[in-house]
Write a protein that holds these residues in place. Structure first.
Motif, short mmCIF file in Angstrom:
data_model
loop_
_atom_site.label_atom_id
_atom_site.label_comp_id
_atom_site.label_asym_id
_atom_site.label_seq_id
_atom_site.Cartn_x
_atom_site.Cartn_y
_atom_site.Cartn_z
N GLN A 18 37.18 77.96 42.45
CA GLN A 18 38.61 77.99 42.30
C GLN A 18 39.52 77.43 43.15
O GLN A 18 40.46 76.77 42.97
N ARG A 19 39.14 76.97 44.27
CA ARG A 19 39.08 75.79 45.12
C ARG A 19 38.63 74.61 44.60
O ARG A 19 39.85 73.51 44.69
N THR A 38 41.82 74.08 42.11
CA THR A 38 43.47 73.52 43.18
C THR A 38 42.95 72.49 43.37
O THR A 38 44.32 72.23 43.06
N GLN A 68 34.65 81.80 43.78
CA GLN A 68 35.44 81.16 44.91
C GLN A 68 36.11 79.31 45.14
O GLN A 68 36.52 78.41 45.31
N LYS A 69 34.18 79.08 45.22
CA LYS A 69 34.04 77.54 45.36
C LYS A 69 35.08 76.82 43.81
O LYS A 69 35.29 75.55 43.43
#
Length: 309
Positions: A216-217, A220, A213-214
């Motif tokens: 992917q952020r 992004t 998740q980190k």
């Protein structure tokens, strides 16, 4: 995670005994306890994974396909009986007294199982495969006793054991319950060279887990900065070219091609999204070129005459 039980024979081969073994032998009891608790130990490890990226399972493609084929064969038998019933009605003209010969309850259960399996398997097929390093980390953690108290986790494996050369091959139908971050070239680049910045607290020397998740952020954020950079850089370059129209058109063409390549090959944007975004980007640059401020063309008697370009 793949939960693939091995046969009792293989389980015994994984533990080296000394002396005569009986059912009351402490080592035998210990092995059986490991076989019982192994799935709970693995489940506990999965639950501690903060990003849940380690939740990897098998689709069991062969078993699912086989069950679908068996159900299809059984339903085909019902279908043939039903067709015969309809033919009898059409010939006799009197449905009274004729029976379809189909067990309605059994037929209903079979067709519902068939439909439910189709829907469930269709949904499973949309799950993406896990990241390669996630599989390697989990397999190394499971197969290395020193990472979990020196005790082997019997009965569970992520890879096939090849009999000929002793090599171990990953199961081909693994899926991840959490979509992995490495689904585009930018994510793969970050994952390969900068994964150390995204390690989770439960990572060890032998098994490194990445917080998907980190990561992917971060990807992004980087993608957003690059996208904005395309627009800002183009405006600065076009402004510096002033009234040179041919270089301006060449610069617009180059920026549009680079932007389309960026979206198409380094992001997960679909084809229609790439076309729409590229068209919008090109339109912005064309408007910027056409609306640039007038430039001085000649000076006469101290007055500046201007002409729109």
């Amino acid at each position: 995670m793949e939960i693939a039980p091995i046969s009792p024979t293989q389980a015994v081969e994984n533990v080296h005994w000394t002396g005569v073994q009986t059912h009351n032998d402490p080592k035998v009891i210990w092995e059986r306890q490991l076989l019982k608790e192994g799935s709970y130990l693995i489940a506990d490890s999965l639950a501690q994974n903060s990003s849940k990226s380690a939740a990897v399972f098998r689709r069991y493609d062969k078993l699912a396909m086989h069950r679908l084929i068996v159900l299809s064969k059984e339903l085909r038998g019902f279908e043939m009986i039903h067709d015969q019933y309809v033919d009898d009605i059409s010939r006799e003209g009197d449905p009274e007294g004729l029976e379809s010969g189909i067990d309605s309850e059994q037929f209903g259960l079979k067709i519902m199982e068939y439909y439910n399996l189709l829907a469930a398997y269709s949904g499973v097929l949309h799950l993406e495969p896990p990241a390669g390093r996630t599989v390697e980390a989990l397999d190394r953690f499971i197969s290395t006793p020193k990472f979990h108290g020196g005790k082997p986790w019997l009965g569970h494996q992520l890879k096939y054991q090849m009999k000929k050369n002793g090599a171990r091959t990953t199961y081909p139908d693994l899926v991840s319950l959490y979509t992995p971050a490495e689904n585009d070239y930018l994510s793969r680049f970050v994952d390969k060279f900068f994964y150390g910045f995204f390690l989770t607290p439960e990572s060890t020397e032998g098994a490194k887990y990445v917080n998907e998740q980190k990561m992917q952020r971060f990807v992004t954020f980087v993608g957003t900065v690059i996208s904005i950079g395309f627009l800002v850089a183009a405006m600065w370059v076009l402004w510096r070219l002033e009234d040179h129209m041919i270089p301006k058109l060449g610069a617009v063409t180059g920026f549009v091609v680079a932007f389309a390549g960026w979206l198409g090959f380094l992001t997960t944007a679909q084809r229609k999204d790439v076309i729409a975004a590229t068209a919008a980007y090109a339109a912005v640059l064309v408007v910027f070129v056409s609306q640039q401020s007038p430039v001085a063309t000649q000076t006469q008697g101290g007055a500046v005459a201007t002409q729109s370009r």
